[in-house]
Design a protein around this motif. Structure first.
Motif, PDB file in Angstrom:
ATOM      1  N   GLU A 105       1.802 -19.706  -9.439  1.00 25.11           N
ATOM      2  CA  GLU A 105       1.516 -19.555  -8.007  1.00 25.11           C
ATOM      3  C   GLU A 105       2.545 -20.237  -7.115  1.00 25.11           C
ATOM      4  O   GLU A 105       2.597 -19.976  -5.908  1.00 25.11           O
ATOM      5  N   ARG A 106       3.381 -21.083  -7.682  1.00 17.18           N
ATOM      6  CA  ARG A 106       4.405 -21.769  -6.891  1.00 17.18           C
ATOM      7  C   ARG A 106       5.772 -21.093  -6.979  1.00 17.18           C
ATOM      8  O   ARG A 106       6.742 -21.592  -6.422  1.00 17.18           O
ATOM      9  N   SER A 107       5.845 -19.947  -7.638  1.00 12.74           N
ATOM     10  CA  SER A 107       7.148 -19.316  -7.854  1.00 12.74           C
ATOM     11  C   SER A 107       7.639 -18.551  -6.635  1.00 12.74           C
ATOM     12  O   SER A 107       8.852 -18.500  -6.373  1.00 12.74           O
ATOM     13  N   PHE A 108       6.716 -17.938  -5.880  1.00 13.45           N
ATOM     14  CA  PHE A 108       7.111 -17.096  -4.745  1.00 13.45           C
ATOM     15  C   PHE A 108       6.262 -17.427  -3.528  1.00 13.45           C
ATOM     16  O   PHE A 108       5.092 -17.824  -3.659  1.00 13.45           O
ATOM     17  N   ASN A 109       6.839 -17.231  -2.340  1.00 12.80           N
ATOM     18  CA  ASN A 109       6.047 -17.382  -1.128  1.00 12.80           C
ATOM     19  C   ASN A 109       5.456 -16.026  -0.731  1.00 12.80           C
ATOM     20  O   ASN A 109       5.590 -15.038  -1.462  1.00 12.80           O
ATOM     21  N   GLU A 110       4.813 -15.980   0.427  1.00 13.76           N
ATOM     22  CA  GLU A 110       4.141 -14.752   0.851  1.00 13.76           C
ATOM     23  C   GLU A 110       5.121 -13.631   1.154  1.00 13.76           C
ATOM     24  O   GLU A 110       4.726 -12.463   1.215  1.00 13.76           O
ATOM     25  N   GLU A 111       6.373 -13.954   1.348  1.00 11.08           N
ATOM     26  CA  GLU A 111       7.400 -12.938   1.604  1.00 11.08           C
ATOM     27  C   GLU A 111       8.135 -12.544   0.334  1.00 11.08           C
ATOM     28  O   GLU A 111       9.169 -11.885   0.389  1.00 11.08           O
ATOM     29  N   ASN A 112       7.593 -12.967  -0.810  1.00  5.19           N
ATOM     30  CA  ASN A 112       8.148 -12.638  -2.129  1.00  5.19           C
ATOM     31  C   ASN A 112       9.515 -13.263  -2.385  1.00  5.19           C
ATOM     32  O   ASN A 112      10.285 -12.772  -3.215  1.00  5.19           O
ATOM     33  N   ARG A 113       9.800 -14.333  -1.717  1.00  3.52           N
ATOM     34  CA  ARG A 113      11.053 -15.062  -1.966  1.00  3.52           C
ATOM     35  C   ARG A 113      10.815 -16.127  -3.036  1.00  3.52           C
ATOM     36  O   ARG A 113       9.812 -16.844  -3.007  1.00  3.52           O
ATOM     37  N   TYR A 114      11.742 -16.204  -3.950  1.00  4.45           N
ATOM     38  CA  TYR A 114      11.644 -17.168  -5.039  1.00  4.45           C
ATOM     39  C   TYR A 114      11.871 -18.571  -4.497  1.00  4.45           C
ATOM     40  O   TYR A 114      12.864 -18.838  -3.779  1.00  4.45           O
ATOM     41  N   LEU A 115      10.977 -19.495  -4.819  1.00  4.15           N
ATOM     42  CA  LEU A 115      11.004 -20.821  -4.211  1.00  4.15           C
ATOM     43  C   LEU A 115      11.834 -21.855  -4.972  1.00  4.15           C
ATOM     44  O   LEU A 115      12.619 -22.580  -4.351  1.00  4.15           O
ATOM     45  N   PRO A 116      11.707 -21.996  -6.301  1.00  2.28           N
ATOM     46  CA  PRO A 116      12.420 -23.092  -6.977  1.00  2.28           C
ATOM     47  C   PRO A 116      13.881 -22.759  -7.297  1.00  2.28           C
ATOM     48  O   PRO A 116      14.356 -22.999  -8.409  1.00  2.28           O
ATOM     49  N   ILE A 117      14.595 -22.229  -6.324  1.00  2.00           N
ATOM     50  CA  ILE A 117      16.014 -21.902  -6.547  1.00  2.00           C
ATOM     51  C   ILE A 117      16.797 -23.155  -6.909  1.00  2.00           C
ATOM     52  O   ILE A 117      17.728 -23.126  -7.730  1.00  2.00           O
ATOM     53  N   ILE A 118      16.404 -24.265  -6.320  1.00  2.00           N
ATOM     54  CA  ILE A 118      17.140 -25.508  -6.530  1.00  2.00           C
ATOM     55  C   ILE A 118      17.142 -25.941  -8.000  1.00  2.00           C
ATOM     56  O   ILE A 118      18.031 -26.683  -8.436  1.00  2.00           O
ATOM     57  N   ASP A 119      16.175 -25.456  -8.774  1.00  2.00           N
ATOM     58  CA  ASP A 119      16.112 -25.809 -10.197  1.00  2.00           C
ATOM     59  C   ASP A 119      17.198 -25.116 -11.009  1.00  2.00           C
ATOM     60  O   ASP A 119      17.436 -25.487 -12.166  1.00  2.00           O
ATOM     61  N   GLY A 120      17.830 -24.117 -10.414  1.00  2.95           N
ATOM     62  CA  GLY A 120      18.917 -23.434 -11.110  1.00  2.95           C
ATOM     63  C   GLY A 120      18.434 -22.377 -12.082  1.00  2.95           C
ATOM     64  O   GLY A 120      17.228 -22.187 -12.295  1.00  2.95           O
ATOM     65  N   PRO A 121      19.349 -21.665 -12.713  1.00  3.58           N
ATOM     66  CA  PRO A 121      18.983 -20.617 -13.671  1.00  3.58           C
ATOM     67  C   PRO A 121      18.465 -21.211 -14.982  1.00  3.58           C
ATOM     68  O   PRO A 121      18.549 -22.419 -15.225  1.00  3.58           O
TER      69      PRO A 121
END
Length: 462
Positions: A82-98
């Motif tokens: 549930e923490r992967s995407f916001n309501e606009e379907n944008r990926y949130l933990p980008i800072i964690d890297g690939p």
């Protein structure tokens, strides 16, 4: 001696016992959904496959390379929650890297040993994998909102084709929103299932130029409109989750996940051809694969159900010519039972099936029992017996009960029940019989609903 009342009770109980057992004997031979006229769709489960010296992340996809090796696409240390995407379907933990681990693994289809690996430090949330006849790898990433084509002869780190805007969900002809799957034609043109947000299928030329698109999102969580009650019309998708191309029919078939059905379209122009669902599959259908055997077969797999009655999580084999469920496959032990299957791959001859599972993080292998004219000889393969249609919630008890119940054992059981009733009747007084339980013995060899033909019939919900 028994009184007249006791004899009446005794006879009633014998009739009741007979009515309980006999339907199971009749149905046991066909309880696994296997068409009795063709026993080529019974599969054995391979335990301890694959043989890897590492842990897998959520396995989102499985496919074959041109040599017949099995290739899986997994998420490593990344988990979709549930923490992967916001309501606009944008990926949130980008800072964690690939994902730092290799996400694409090639495995020997027999021994299960690792042959090759790549895909580290590139993907964020793997989803779909397709390998074409030229050994090009087509992959989708729902976090990046992109699809990729890799030619491994050139590079395993730089794709030869990328479509979509990095981390930017969209709905125009150059964007995707959580794309799920890809199917490739012989001429190199390809289709993309787009996906979790847009509910559409897009067709591109081999160079990546848009050709056409169709479909409308009908997923109740994300749609912005109301639909009338009854069967959802064709061209509406509640997450087009998996694609398969039927080359001999020139059809593209789509696993319409949250509507529990398969929709097939003419690959040339995207017009609707046919639609299939079945009560035994249930309300969710995650993956579909086609093989040109026996007039055309669709292999599908369902998943956890959110509606009632809930159907067991199994793989099913559907005949496109007879509109029947002709087979079913499932792990043979509770330790490996399906929980969250996500994608499947089927060899072109139908001998081997592989199922990718998100949780537990594993890959399942099944081998057709009568492959090469006899039983499978792989020592890791154990026989999968038929399942009892009356106790579908427990896999082991289903398979053992239906597989061993024969006419002889039925007679023995009936005698034993009779003797037990005699003994009990001598020591206790019988009370009036309780309300009799009703048992369903419907055959699983059920005609599919071809909604293209039956859409005007009873409007029961898919």
């Amino acid at each position: 001696m028994f009184t007249r009342w006791q004899r009446t009770i005794f006879a009633t109980l014998i009739i009741y016992a007979t009515s309980f057992e006999q339907p199971v004997v009749i149905e046991a031979a066909n309880a696994s959904g296997v068409d009795l006229r063709n026993d080529e769709y019974e599969y054995q489960y391979a335990q301890k496959w694959p043989s890897l010296n590492r842990s897998l992340g959520s396995v989102s996809a499985v496919s074959f390379d041109p040599r017949g090796n099995v290739v899986i696409f997994h998420r490593g240390s990344h988990v979709w929650n549930e923490r992967s995407f916001n309501e606009e379907n944008r990926y949130l933990p980008i800072i964690d890297g690939p994902i730092p681990e290799s996400t694409v693994l090639t495995i020997n289809n027999g021994s299960g040993v690792l042959l090759d690996e790549w895909g580290s430090n590139f993907f964020y949330m793997p989803h779909g994998l397709t390998i074409d006849k030229d050994n090009n790898y087509w992959l989708t990433d729902v976090a990046l909102h992109q699809i990729f084509k890799f030619d491994l002869r050139i590079s395993t780190t730089k794709p030869v084709l990328t479509l979509g805007r990095r981390f930017e969900p969209g709905n125009d002809i150059h964007s995707f929103c959580k794309p799920t799957s890809i199917a490739v034609l012989e001429n190199g043109d390809f289709f993309v299932a787009d996906g979790y947000c847009n509910g559409r299928v897009m067709k591109f030329s081999s160079s990546g130029q848009p050709i056409l698109q169709w479909g409308k999102n009908s997923f109740y969580i994300t749609r912005r409109y109301s639909l009338p009650s009854g069967i959802v019309p064709e061209n509406f998708f509640a997450i087009p989750h998996s694609l398969t191309y039927a080359a001999d029919r020139d059809l593209l078939c789509v696993a319409d996940r949250e509507q529990g059905r398969v929709q097939c379209f003419h690959a040339g122009n995207g017009t609707f051809h046919s639609m299939y669902s079945n009560p035994k599959v249930g309300s969710r259908l995650f993956s579909v694969k086609y093989i040109p055997k026996d007039g055309g077969l669709l292999y599908v797999i369902n998943g956890p159900q959110f509606t009632f009655p809930q159907q067991p999580i199994n793989g099913y084999i559907l005949s496109m010519t007879t509109n029947r469920i002709v087979g079913r496959f499932y792990p043979s032990t509770p330790q490996e039972a399906f929980s969250n299957p996500h994608e499947l791959a089927v060899s072109v001859d139908g001998v081997n099936i592989y199922v990718a599972e998100l949780s537990p993080t594993m890959v399942h292998k099944f081998t057709r029992k009568n492959a090469a004219g006899g039983e499978a000889t792989d020592p890791t393969v154990i026989q999968q017996t038929a399942m009892s249609s009356n106790v579908e919630s427990v896999v082991v008890s289903q398979s053992l009960y239906a597989g061993t119940l024969t006419t002889v054992s039925f007679v023995v059981s009936l005698i034993g029940i009779s003797l037990l009733i005699i003994c009990v009747s001598r020591v206790i007084c019988f009370k009036s019989p309780a309300r009799r339980q009703r048992f369903s013995t419907h055959s699983e060899n059920i005609s599919l609903r071809n909604l293209n033909q039956a859409g005007e019939e009873a409007q029961e919900e898919v």
